[in-house]
Scaffold this motif. Sequence first.
Motif, short mmCIF file in Angstrom:
data_model
loop_
_atom_site.label_atom_id
_atom_site.label_comp_id
_atom_site.label_asym_id
_atom_site.label_seq_id
_atom_site.Cartn_x
_atom_site.Cartn_y
_atom_site.Cartn_z
N ARG A 251 -23.31 -6.12 -16.93
CA ARG A 251 -23.46 -7.65 -16.22
C ARG A 251 -24.57 -8.39 -16.17
N GLU A 254 -26.49 -11.01 -18.08
CA GLU A 254 -24.89 -11.86 -18.40
C GLU A 254 -25.04 -12.69 -17.28
N LYS B 12 -19.69 -10.27 -29.18
CA LYS B 12 -19.76 -10.25 -27.53
C LYS B 12 -19.49 -11.59 -26.87
N TYR B 14 -18.94 -14.13 -23.43
CA TYR B 14 -19.16 -14.56 -22.38
C TYR B 14 -18.32 -15.42 -21.44
N PRO B 15 -17.84 -14.78 -20.49
CA PRO B 15 -17.18 -16.23 -19.08
C PRO B 15 -17.76 -16.91 -19.28
N ARG B 18 -18.18 -20.18 -14.86
CA ARG B 18 -17.85 -19.40 -13.72
C ARG B 18 -18.69 -20.15 -12.63
N GLN B 22 -17.49 -22.29 -9.09
CA GLN B 22 -17.57 -21.45 -7.57
C GLN B 22 -17.24 -21.86 -6.58
N ARG B 39 -13.66 -17.19 -22.17
CA ARG B 39 -14.57 -17.09 -22.40
C ARG B 39 -14.75 -16.88 -24.13
#
Lengths: 256, 241
Positions: A251, A254, B12, B14-15, B18, B22, B39
Amino acid sequence: MTLFSFSHKDLNVLLAFIKAEFKTKYRGSILGITWYLLNPLLLYATLYLIFAKRFGTGIEHYPVYLLIGIIQWNFFQTAVGSSLGTIWENRTLVKSISFKRELIVIAPLAVTFGSHLLEILLLAGIMTYLKMSLLPLAFLPALLVLQVIFALGFALALSSIFVYVSDVQQIWTYLSRIWWFGTPIFYAVNEDSRLFWINIHFNPQFGFIHATRALLINTHLPTLAFYFTLCAVSILTLTLGYAIFHKLKDRFAELV
Amino acid sequence: MKHAIEVVNVFKKYPIERIKKQRKKTFRILTDGLPKTSRIQALGAVTIRIRPGECVGIIGRNGSGKSTLLGTIAGILKPDQGHVHTLGKIISILDTKLGKPELTGEENRTFLSALFGMSRKEIHQTKNTVFAKSNLARFAHTSLLKYSRGMKDRLVLCTALCAKPDILLLDEVLAESDHTFRTTFANALRDLSAKGKTILFISHELALIENLCTRTIWLDKGKVRMDGRTQVVLQKYTEAN
């Protein structure tokens, strides 16, 4: 999971990364690659001037004792420190080109190892000046290999965790400082003391430094049991570091 | 005929959120336990088959999954589901800011050539070709810091062409290039395609896609909305946007 199976192409890429790392490190500075030698020399001179009278009395060949501690520690800290943010620093490559991600971590470590070899030359010079035998240096590679393996394990683990949690860098800076003070680098510890017992049992960095000092100052080879313990710790660290890296690397593109 | 690229039922995700959250994350972990990251689906059930020698354009709005598709084909991104098969050597330029700014043009060429899988002998042999094609011979020993964006793009693209790819994946690579280089590069891509090499080309410039590609895939919200002859797909895409 294959532990480090490199093709010819991978080795070419690694060489390219090492060359780039070597050239970019001090480009633009007037003294250039001289800094590879100047950095430990200046640190050594400073610590020697500060600590020689305070801690050096009663330690045989204190200049060599101190220098071994500094360069051994310096190699580990610089190798891990320079590898820590390397995946992030190379993020455009990570996001654009498919290649073995481990190579980005190995390259700065290899450059640090090159400068460590220069530091060992400096050590050999001081040993010659003090009329010490240089013969034990022939056995040093057996310890150097383990140090590289140990540092690589740390570098792989921390550099991959850093991609997910950047706090690792601050934590590492703080912990490595405590580790540095806890390790007898500029001071000596009595072999009967509790600090020595803790260091010899739980601090592999001290294990390397202690074995190198015994080899170069007292011309004693480490016992087989001690050497195999260092082997086991190094290999275990690398295996664990690689397992973490392998688990997290999918990952990277990403997250960077 | 075997396909050069085969993407079968690829998903596919994606998160998201994030990075933004943070700072709050530490507190959330302390109070609520590990956070549940939402996601976003970048690719959903994408199936594409491309034959050797095809030059395929990929179009779609921002966030439609174009770059994710190329990243997945390049092996940079791992699909959550489905599989990708490719035939031959892949070179992907998904970002042209690839070089090391502190190094010279020639040092960057050597560095990138190795990353593109060239042997040391090939790297040595292609030095003059890269600088002649990119018209950067005068700047071979100049630091990349002094290069303009267009010059950097030229260096990266010509290095990639000299690496003899079987599959070339390009993501918005000519955005900063001048007309002369665009023409040169377009001709080079046509030559490559004529030799049976496969090209996937993302661009928002529809004229460029029309000029280069015989087939175009339109991605919308991570799914293939249309796949066919370039003129037909571009017409529908223009009407819809």
